[in-house]
Design an enzyme around this catalytic site. Structure first.
Site, PDB file in Angstrom:
ATOM      1  CB  SER A 184      12.136 -19.524   1.508  1.00  8.77           C
ATOM      2  OG  SER A 184      13.406 -18.971   1.808  1.00  8.77           O
ATOM      3  CD  GLU A 202      11.327 -16.091  -3.666  1.00  6.73           C
ATOM      4  OE1 GLU A 202      11.603 -15.006  -3.107  1.00  6.73           O
ATOM      5  OE2 GLU A 202      11.350 -17.168  -3.059  1.00  6.73           O
ATOM      6  CG  HIS A 220      11.685 -14.365   0.570  1.00  3.50           C
ATOM      7  ND1 HIS A 220      12.047 -15.176  -0.493  1.00  3.50           N
ATOM      8  CD2 HIS A 220      12.048 -15.027   1.688  1.00  3.50           C
ATOM      9  CE1 HIS A 220      12.596 -16.286  -0.022  1.00  3.50           C
ATOM     10  NE2 HIS A 220      12.616 -16.224   1.289  1.00  3.50           N
TER      11      HIS A 220
END
Length: 307
Positions: free
Chosen positions: A116, A212, A277
């Site tokens: 992330s 992502e 995630h």
């Protein structure tokens, strides 16, 4: 794109430092994550400011200086074998310029794990330290604490990386074909935000790019991809792996923009590869030479992720 230096694998008794370079960390989840690490016969140590909260900007885990000092101290401690991030959120871009990269380079390679917002550190570790890293679950994350698949894949990568040389995702080809290159990537919005900074690589040329994101509307995903395209950052990429798009728009809408923006690259693209995630996220090594087979939705590493 060249292969990067692979750190040594972990063994029972290894000391791992947990740091919080980004958002604030819930104490109960941190404690649960530490229990998981102890269950793996690791010796976790928590950096001094992991549970801090910034006095004004409550989306940060303490001040920029303290978050940077925690990461640098952990990395430069010769007793520490690995550095694991507690969670993502936001904040790495604020603290990354406070790190002493010469000191961190002198400390030598060790395992680094996160995803992330930690994408920015993955890019910096590649560009500034020439170091392979692991894009995987974080120590205070729900996946790390509760999901068996995520736990097992990360643990195998850390302790027995030769057992996960082939990562089989169960995904499907968006564009068929095979390609070889060096893995890189992360969270799409952070890769776009990192363009032009001193810690980002100039392009994804020669790479197998992993993308992502989370919680983004489709037009924002379009904007990030278009920015990377217009900047020439995707020129020469060898293949693309697409992970989770959790809490984004319905996947049919997301998929349409992925096809529109990436389908013209002329390289293999595989979707729903199972990292990022989403639940049960796989750990993807960055900086390692590999072969992508989009039709079988597999990524085969030329060598184990860790030595």
């Amino acid at each position: 794109m060249r292969e990067l230096v692979r750190p040594s694998r972990l063994a029972a008794g290894a000391r791992v430092a947990v740091v919080a370079p980004s958002g604030p960390v819930p104490e109960e989840r941190l404690q649960a994550g530490l229990d998981v690490l102890r269950g793996w016969d690791l010796d976790p140590v928590v950096a001094p400011h992991v549970l801090d909260r910034h006095g004004e900007f409550t989306y940060l885990a303490g001040t920029d200086a303290d978050r940077a000092a925690d990461l640098q101290a952990a990395w430069c401690d010769p007793a520490v074998d690995a550095v694991l991030c507690a969670r993502g959120g936001y904040g790495v871009q604020r603290m990354i310029d406070l790190l002493d990269w010469d000191a961190m380079r002198a400390a030598g390679p060790k395992v680094f794990v996160g995803f992330s917002d930690i994408t920015v550190l993955h890019e910096a570790f590649a560009a500034r330290l020439g170091l392979a890293t692991l894009y995987g679950p974080m120590a205070a994350g729900i996946d790390f604490i509760k999901n068996t698949r995520a736990q097992d894949h990360l643990k195998a990568t850390l302790f027995a990386p030769e057992t996960v040389r082939t990562i089989a995702s169960g995904g499907t080809p968006l564009v068929s074909g095979r390609a070889r290159g060096v893995t890189l990537g992360g969270c799409l919005c952070l890769l776009a935000a990192d363009l032009g900074t001193p810690h980002a690589r100039p392009s994804a040329r020669g790479g197998l790019l992993c993308l992502e994101d989370v919680g983004e509307e489709t037009y924002r995903l379009d904007r990030y991809l278009t920015q990377l395209l217009r900047a020439g950052w995707l020129d020469g990429v060898r293949g693309v792996l697409l992970g989770s798009w959790q809490d984004c728009d319905p996947y049919a809408r997301v998929r349409a923009v992925l096809v529109d923006r990436l389908g013209g690259l002329g390289v293999p693209v595989v979707e729903e590869f199972g990292f990022g995630h989403g639940d049960g996220a796989l750990t993807i090594p960055f900086g390692v030479a590999a072969e992508l087979d989009a039709d079988s939705a597999t990524l085969t590493l030329r060598e184990p992720a860790l030595r």
